[in-house]
Scaffold this motif. Structure first.
Motif: not given
Length: 101
Positions: A48, A52, A92-93
Motif C-alpha cells: 500500500e 495518497y 490504494y494497492l
C-alpha cells in the motif's frame, strides 16, 4: 538542544538515502506479462502506498513500486510485472508478480 536536532535530522537523511523506496533498485527490471512466459514465477508482492492524493500520491506510488522491486530482488527475482491500473484511477494497492528470468 539544537545540536541534537541537527544530528537527528542528519540521521534521518542518511536513513532515507539507504532506503530503496527512495533511491530505487538495481538488478530488477519491469516487464509486461507477455515477456515472462519462459520465466519461473517467484511470488506475488503487494504494498500500500503510504501517502495518497494529488500532492504526494505520485511519490507514494513511486516509493511503493520501488519497495516491491526491492522485495522481489530479496526473494530471488530479477523481473517484475506490475498489475495494470486504469489511468486516472486512485491507487490504494500496488500489486505485482515477481519472476526469475
Amino acid at each position: 538542544m539544537k545540536t541534537l536536532s541537527a544530528l537527528a535530522g542528519a540521521l534521518l537523511v542518511l536513513a532515507a538515502c539507504n532506503d530503496p523506496g527512495f533511491r530505487g533498485v538495481t538488478g530488477v527490471r519491469t516487464a509486461e506479462a507477455s515477456e515472462v512466459g519462459s520465466c519461473r514465477f517467484v511470488s506475488t508482492i503487494t504494498m500500500e502506498p503510504g501517502v495518497y492524493g494529488p500532492v504526494l500520491g505520485d511519490q507514494g506510488i513511486k516509493y511503493a513500486r520501488n519497495k516491491v522491486l526491492d522485495s522481489a530482488r530479496e526473494s530471488g527475482a530479477n523481473t517484475v510485472v506490475f498489475d495494470r491500473v486504469e489511468p486516472g484511477a486512485a491507487v490504494y494497492l500496488i500489486s505485482a508478480r515477481a519472476f526469475s528470468c
